[in-house]
Design an enzyme around this catalytic site. Structure first.
Site, PDB file in Angstrom:
ATOM      1  N   LYS A 158      35.438  30.618 -18.042  1.00  0.00           N
ATOM      2  CA  LYS A 158      36.853  30.616 -18.452  1.00  0.00           C
ATOM      3  C   LYS A 158      37.150  29.206 -18.930  1.00  0.00           C
ATOM      4  O   LYS A 158      37.523  28.317 -18.147  1.00  0.00           O
ATOM      5  CB  LYS A 158      37.742  31.027 -17.280  1.00  0.00           C
ATOM      6  N   VAL A 159      36.967  28.995 -20.217  1.00  0.00           N
ATOM      7  CA  VAL A 159      36.922  27.656 -20.814  1.00  0.00           C
ATOM      8  C   VAL A 159      38.126  27.444 -21.739  1.00  0.00           C
ATOM      9  O   VAL A 159      38.492  28.339 -22.513  1.00  0.00           O
ATOM     10  CB  VAL A 159      35.607  27.473 -21.602  1.00  0.00           C
TER      11      VAL A 159
END
Length: 304
Positions: A158-159
């Site tokens: 989850k960037v």
């Protein structure tokens, strides 16, 4: 606009909301490599309760590991900091945003020895896609933008930077009069929405995209578990957007979106054009769980 709370946890200490600042040359701000989580805390009869806190903290650390970011705190320290941030701000219910970022130091794509910062903020946030959307469903548009290839953007992380594509897709959908965007993968199969996983219902069976080109959603996992526990078959397999068109029901899941029905995709009415019985049943169970009213899932809640 976000409604301010009093304190934000930054790198081991609490600071006033307006003092939670970073340098303009913070590496993540320029190059997009940072990882984050979205977590909800709900009001229950036993007090505030954070939904699936362990799983969210685990995913935060998994995201950091994938992208070679060493978080300078343990999982236990981050877990305690999240709980204390909810407490110190006297929140009965809130959205929680932990963020791990690469700080000010070397510029250029390789950050060398730049410090790693961690911040945790909380604020009040209602239904992400609106109370009306939760009740009656939303309208989706298939985006002209696609979910990046799994070897381009590794989907388990989850960037921060990944959400540029999501923003483009969301803006396009809204500019065309829709509520949300549906993204396809690089082979043309349904992937996910700008910030949510997608489920469809056909012939009393649920189908959702497998963990190939999508984020491993925690609400997604919760709904799969709830459905199976209630005797509803769940398949994790690829499907095309025309299968969404002819589905009996469809809905989105996500920490922000919770369980949001889909009433239309690309001008095609889904089912009867309103939330169907399986969607309604899963919504009811889910909201009972987060309110602390389902003893079977008590271990999903961390009471404050």
């Amino acid at each position: 606009m976000i409604e301010k709370t009093e304190k934000i946890w930054m790198n081991g200490e609490f600071v006033n909301w307006d003092d939670a600042k970073v340098h303009i040359l913070t590496h993540t701000l320029h190059y997009g490599l940072g990882v984050f989580e979205g977590i909800r805390c709900y009001e229950t009869s036993k007090g505030p309760a954070i939904f699936r806190l362990k799983e969210h903290v685990d995913r935060l650390f998994d995201s950091a590991k994938i992208f070679l970011i060493d978080i300078p705190f343990s999982k236990e320290e981050i877990t305690s900091a999240i709980i204390e941030t909810v407490k110190i701000n006297n929140m009965k219910a809130c959205y929680i945003r932990p963020l791990v970022y690469i700080g000010y130091g070397a510029m250029g794509l390789y950050p060398k020895g730049n410090p790693i910062g961690v911040a945790i903020a909380v604020w009040s946030w209602g239904a992400y896609l609106g109370d009306e959307g939760i009740r009656n469903g939303i309208r989706l548009k298939t985006s002209s933008f696609i979910r990046n290839h799994v070897n381009s953007n590794m989907s388990r992380g989850k960037v921060c930077g990944y959400y540029v594509t999501s923003q483009l897709a969301k803006k396009e959908a809204i500019s065309c009069g829709y509520d949300e965007a549906l993204l396809l993968d690089t082979e043309g199969y349904v992937s996910e929405c700008s910030g949510e996983n997608i489920f469809i219902v056909r012939n009393n069976s649920i189908k959702t995209t497998p963990l190939t080109s999508i984020l491993e959603g925690i609400t997604r996992n919760s709904i799969i578990t709830i459905a199976k526990d209630n005797g509803i078959p769940v398949l994790e397999e690829r499907f095309t957007r025309d299968e969404v068109y002819i589905s009996d029901e469809a809905f989105l899941t996500g920490t922000a979106a919770e369980i949001t029905p889909i009433r239309e995709l690309d001008g095609r009415k889904i089912g009867e054009g309103r939330p169907g019985p399986i969607t309604r049943k899963l919504q009811e169970i889910f909201f009972n769980i987060v309110k602390g009213e389902e003893a079977r899932y008590e271990n999903w809640l961390t009471y404050i």
